[in-house]
Design a protein around this motif. Structure first.
Motif, mmCIF file in Angstrom:
data_model
loop_
_atom_site.group_PDB
_atom_site.id
_atom_site.type_symbol
_atom_site.label_atom_id
_atom_site.label_comp_id
_atom_site.label_asym_id
_atom_site.label_seq_id
_atom_site.Cartn_x
_atom_site.Cartn_y
_atom_site.Cartn_z
ATOM 1 N N LEU A 265 38.090 40.983 -15.569
ATOM 2 C CA LEU A 265 37.319 42.038 -14.895
ATOM 3 C C LEU A 265 35.978 41.499 -14.418
ATOM 4 O O LEU A 265 35.255 40.836 -15.170
ATOM 5 C CB LEU A 265 37.102 43.193 -15.881
ATOM 6 N N LEU A 266 35.654 41.794 -13.148
ATOM 7 C CA LEU A 266 34.389 41.354 -12.562
ATOM 8 C C LEU A 266 33.230 42.159 -13.144
ATOM 9 O O LEU A 266 33.295 43.385 -13.212
ATOM 10 C CB LEU A 266 34.436 41.564 -11.040
ATOM 11 N N VAL A 267 32.167 41.478 -13.573
ATOM 12 C CA VAL A 267 30.973 42.168 -14.071
ATOM 13 C C VAL A 267 29.869 42.142 -13.017
ATOM 14 O O VAL A 267 29.293 43.166 -12.696
ATOM 15 C CB VAL A 267 30.479 41.557 -15.398
ATOM 16 N N TYR A 268 29.556 40.961 -12.475
ATOM 17 C CA TYR A 268 28.559 40.954 -11.399
ATOM 18 C C TYR A 268 28.735 39.794 -10.434
ATOM 19 O O TYR A 268 29.340 38.775 -10.753
ATOM 20 C CB TYR A 268 27.133 41.008 -11.933
ATOM 21 N N GLU A 269 28.189 40.030 -9.231
ATOM 22 C CA GLU A 269 28.160 39.015 -8.180
ATOM 23 C C GLU A 269 26.739 38.924 -7.652
ATOM 24 O O GLU A 269 26.004 39.917 -7.639
ATOM 25 C CB GLU A 269 29.060 39.425 -7.012
ATOM 26 N N THR A 270 26.376 37.716 -7.210
ATOM 27 C CA THR A 270 25.061 37.495 -6.608
ATOM 28 C C THR A 270 25.250 37.006 -5.175
ATOM 29 O O THR A 270 26.120 36.180 -4.903
ATOM 30 C CB THR A 270 24.289 36.455 -7.435
ATOM 31 N N PHE A 271 24.421 37.555 -4.278
ATOM 32 C CA PHE A 271 24.475 37.205 -2.864
ATOM 33 C C PHE A 271 23.098 36.726 -2.414
ATOM 34 O O PHE A 271 22.083 37.203 -2.910
ATOM 35 C CB PHE A 271 24.862 38.425 -2.017
#
Ligand code: ZN
Length: 175
Positions: free
Chosen positions: A40-46
């Protein structure tokens, strides 16, 4: 120039710079055994990369932190100290509800509430971590100096002295 979608937190045409799942973050939670789906994805940074060459300059990025919990503990970012304590960071919440957890080198920890429009002037001496206490993605924009240096190791080893958990009375910061 770049263009930021204020709802999604994504810069036009940008791929995520980093992506953390529950598998990557398991050791940061009090009860990793409560993880049901480690993919499960928790966070992404862009946005800008974390470390760049050349003279110091201002960098920026957004983070999209998903809602969810491991046991009673809300989804959160890893958190880090800056190697250079004179280099702070500035944070603006775009969407969602949550908390910025701050901790000094003595282990004293406290929180600032995050909601759309909240601005957080983070002192470079304090470790910082973000927690999503809401039921939608928590989206925030951050700027920092490229030469601040990131120390993830201490938090990975020792964690934060306090955790934000769900209680019948709402989110509570506990030892
Ligand atoms: Zn930072």
């Amino acid at each position: 120039m770049s263009r930021l979608d204020l709802t999604s937190g994504v810069f036009a045409g940008a791929e995520a710079q980093s992506r953390k799942t529950l598998k990557d973050l398991a050791r940061y939670f009090r009860d990793p055994a409560a993880i049901q789906n480690e993919d499960l994805l928790v966070y992404e940074t862009f946005g800008c990369p974390g470390e760049v060459e050349g003279p110091p300059r201002l960098l920026y990025a957004t983070t999209v932190l998903q809602p969810g919990k491991v046991g009673d503990e809300y989804f959160m970012t890893r958190g880090h100290f800056h190697l250079d304590p004179t280099r702070g960071e500035n944070m603006l919440t775009l969407r969602g509800q949550g908390a910025l957890i701050l901790m000094n080198r003595l282990g004293d920890a406290w929180q600032e509430k995050m909601e759309p429009g909240s601005v957080h002037d983070i002192d470079g001496r304090y470790a910082h971590r973000v927690v999503n206490t809401g039921d939608e993605p928590l989206v925030f924009y951050v700027t920092w100096m490229s030469d601040c240096g990131h120390d993830y190791a201490q938090i990975e080893r020792d964690g934060f002295s306090k955790k934000l958990i769900e209680t019948p009375d709402g989110p509570a910061l506990v030892e």
